[in-house]
Design a protein around this motif. Structure first.
Motif, PDB file in Angstrom:
ATOM      1  N   ARG A 405       0.831  -1.196   0.000  1.00 56.01           N
ATOM      2  CA  ARG A 405       0.000   0.000   0.000  1.00 56.01           C
ATOM      3  C   ARG A 405       0.872   1.254   0.000  1.00 56.01           C
ATOM      4  O   ARG A 405       0.602   2.217  -0.736  1.00 56.01           O
ATOM      5  CB  ARG A 405      -0.914  -0.016   1.238  1.00 56.01           C
ATOM      6  N   GLU A 406       1.941   1.213   0.827  1.00 60.06           N
ATOM      7  CA  GLU A 406       2.822   2.370   0.921  1.00 60.06           C
ATOM      8  C   GLU A 406       3.508   2.660  -0.415  1.00 60.06           C
ATOM      9  O   GLU A 406       3.661   3.825  -0.820  1.00 60.06           O
ATOM     10  CB  GLU A 406       3.884   2.153   2.012  1.00 60.06           C
ATOM     11  N   GLY A 410       3.068   6.019  -2.553  1.00 57.05           N
ATOM     12  CA  GLY A 410       4.235   6.806  -2.923  1.00 57.05           C
ATOM     13  C   GLY A 410       4.313   7.053  -4.418  1.00 57.05           C
ATOM     14  O   GLY A 410       4.628   8.168  -4.857  1.00 57.05           O
ATOM     15  N   ALA A 411       4.012   6.026  -5.211  1.00 56.35           N
ATOM     16  CA  ALA A 411       4.063   6.177  -6.667  1.00 56.35           C
ATOM     17  C   ALA A 411       3.005   7.161  -7.150  1.00 56.35           C
ATOM     18  O   ALA A 411       3.262   7.991  -8.032  1.00 56.35           O
ATOM     19  CB  ALA A 411       3.873   4.812  -7.334  1.00 56.35           C
ATOM     20  N   TYR A 434      -5.118  -0.012 -10.972  1.00 52.06           N
ATOM     21  CA  TYR A 434      -6.477   0.302 -10.522  1.00 52.06           C
ATOM     22  C   TYR A 434      -6.993  -0.778  -9.574  1.00 52.06           C
ATOM     23  O   TYR A 434      -7.643  -0.495  -8.569  1.00 52.06           O
ATOM     24  CB  TYR A 434      -7.425   0.433 -11.716  1.00 52.06           C
ATOM     25  N   ARG A 435      -6.701  -2.063  -9.904  1.00 50.40           N
ATOM     26  CA  ARG A 435      -7.163  -3.154  -9.033  1.00 50.40           C
ATOM     27  C   ARG A 435      -6.519  -3.044  -7.654  1.00 50.40           C
ATOM     28  O   ARG A 435      -7.174  -3.260  -6.625  1.00 50.40           O
ATOM     29  CB  ARG A 435      -6.833  -4.505  -9.658  1.00 50.40           C
ATOM     30  N   LEU A 442      -7.587   3.194  -2.132  1.00 53.00           N
ATOM     31  CA  LEU A 442      -6.914   4.439  -2.497  1.00 53.00           C
ATOM     32  C   LEU A 442      -7.604   5.111  -3.671  1.00 53.00           C
ATOM     33  O   LEU A 442      -8.244   4.456  -4.488  1.00 53.00           O
ATOM     34  CB  LEU A 442      -5.446   4.166  -2.869  1.00 53.00           C
ATOM     35  N   THR A 443      -7.467   6.427  -3.776  1.00 51.24           N
ATOM     36  CA  THR A 443      -7.953   7.176  -4.921  1.00 51.24           C
ATOM     37  C   THR A 443      -6.771   7.787  -5.650  1.00 51.24           C
ATOM     38  O   THR A 443      -5.635   7.794  -5.151  1.00 51.24           O
ATOM     39  CB  THR A 443      -8.909   8.297  -4.484  1.00 51.24           C
ATOM     40  N   ALA A 444      -7.042   8.335  -6.823  1.00 56.28           N
ATOM     41  CA  ALA A 444      -5.950   8.894  -7.642  1.00 56.28           C
ATOM     42  C   ALA A 444      -5.317  10.108  -6.999  1.00 56.28           C
ATOM     43  O   ALA A 444      -4.210  10.491  -7.351  1.00 56.28           O
ATOM     44  CB  ALA A 444      -6.480   9.267  -9.031  1.00 56.28           C
TER      45      ALA A 444
END
Length: 446
Positions: A405-406, A410-411, A434-435, A442-444
């Motif tokens: 997740r981190e 970060g990306a 996206y998956r 998370l969102t964009a």
């Protein structure tokens, strides 16, 4: 070129957004009111709309924006719309997002956030168009198949099944043996029947025999016939399947179960059309189109000496592979509805369960599950409990190379929320990222 329509009565807003988008290879179109915006949508192919919520001086209710949004949704239901809103009518924008708007941004907007939102919606729009194009292409291929060939009422929607049917129908008129491969319960006999119905011998009989359902000592008698007294219990002469199929098609299912003596006789029939009944010295003649099927690895059987190599190449002039149901998920729900035949309805949860299950028993297992559920539903919608599907083994533990997740957060942060750039940095496709974003919540804008 990627195109964004800006609908705002303030020319300076249109100019500022046009400059910002142009610097990122996005073509801007500007409309100063609702009518101009709707007219532009009719003239041009637009990927994303950015619209204001008010178009009349001293108006702050947002009602004009609501009216424009609804008009766009009515005419272009899949077109992403970003709302530009002032804090005074933020609640109205939130309600429109619930009604299908892609996002809302407060004035004055943040350039980086707006660009990230637009880039992601452009990617989504591209993917949506590709999905729609693929769906139209699949529908066109199905219509061509159904209008050109006799598909024997086969229910399908998947691309994998369409490819299988195209090959089967293309070679149906060739007078060569066909080997149909695929797992048990996938529908190999249905494919054989379709080949027969589109062949040059379609007016002749279609005779099927399951070589795996007969004792080894009776298979030869079943295929080639037997004279009276040829074996214990043979009180009178009987015709074999080759004689019964004369002038038509003989389908040999589970051909790998044919014993070696029977394989030798079958090879001779394929080469000469001649055979003798069991216990008879009289040579008989039959003109038969032979189709065979197997779920076994015949090449491995050749290596162990349990299947003749020369017979294999005789039978396998053309191979038609039928994929398992797990590889043609698009067929699951149409088949389920077909098996239900209106006796009950599938609840949403049942549909999800049907799509999530791997179907190791293929179409046969699906049919049995639906039959059971239809009997127990009692006129109510079918639930996952009525389907009684076995528990699917839990997914394997996360691969150590799987981004955490981190790492994903970060990306996305480094890419200013642009999913395509973040995916490239992580070595993933956009769809794969996206998956993972969905999995991690998370969102964009992370």
């Amino acid at each position: 070129m990627r195109t964004v329509l800006i609908v705002d009565d303030n020319p300076s807003v249109g100019e500022a957004l046009s400059l910002l988008l142009s610097l990122h290879d996005i073509r801007p179109l500007v409309a100063l009111n609702q009518a101009e915006g709707l007219a532009a949508l009719e003239r041009e192919r637009v990927d994303v709309v950015i619209q204001d919520m008010n178009f009349t001086a001293d108006t702050t209710s947002g009602e004009e924006g609501v009216e424009l949004f609804r008009a766009i949704r009515e005419r272009h239901p899949d077109l992403p719309v970003i709302l530009l809103t002032a804090w005074t009518h933020l609640e109205t924008a939130v309600e429109l997002v619930k009604a299908g708007a892609a996002d809302y941004l407060a004035k004055p907007w943040d350039d980086n956030k707006l660009l990230a939102t637009v880039e992601n919606l452009l990617e989504l729009s591209e993917s949506t168009r590709e999905v729609s194009r693929a769906r139209r292409e699949r529908r066109r291929r199905r219509e061509v198949l159904q209008n050109t060939y006799d598909l024997d009422g086969l229910v399908f929607a998947s691309e994998a099944m369409a490819r299988t049917l195209e090959l089967a129908c293309q070679v149906a008129r060739a007078e060569v043996p066909i080997l149909i491969t695929g797992p048990n319960g996938a529908g190999k006999e249905r494919i054989a029947s379709i080949v027969h119905k589109n062949s040059l011998v379609k007016k002749g009989p279609f005779v099927a025999v399951n070589c795996g359902a007969l004792p080894g000592e009776l298979i030869e008698a079943e295929l080639f016939g037997a004279d009276a007294g040829a074996y214990t219990g043979a009180n009178k002469a009987r015709e074999g399947r080759f004689e019964l199929a004369d002038g038509g098609t003989l389908f040999l299912d589970e051909i790998g179960n044919l014993p070696l003596p029977g394989q030798m006789k079958l090879l001779r029939v394929l080469e000469t059309g001649q055979f003798e009944r069991l216990g008879s010295g009289r040579t008989r003649q039959a003109k038969v189109r032979v189709l065979s099927a197997t779920n076994a690895d015949l090449k491995a059987m050749i290596r162990t000496g349990t299947f003749r190599e020369d017979l294999y190449y005789r039978l396998n002039v053309i191979e038609v592979n039928l994929p398992p149901l797990s590889e043609r998920i698009d067929d699951v729900l149409p088949l389920a509805e077909h098996f239900l035949a209106g006796r009950a309805t599938l609840g949403d949860a049942a549909r999800e369960a049907l799509l999530a299950y791997p179907w190791p028993g293929n179409v046969r297992e699906l049919k049995n599950a639906i039959e059971r559920a239809a009997l127990l539903a009692g006129g109510k919608p079918i639930t996952p409990e009525l389907l009684n599907l076995p528990q699917v083994a839990p997914a394997a533990a996360r691969n150590l190379d799987e981004p955490s997740r981190e790492a994903v957060e970060g990306a996305l942060h480094q890419a200013d929320g642009v999913v395509s750039r973040a995916a490239q940095a992580l070595g993933l496709s956009r769809q794969a990222l996206y998956r993972r974003m969905e999995r991690y919540g998370l969102t964009a804008s992370a």
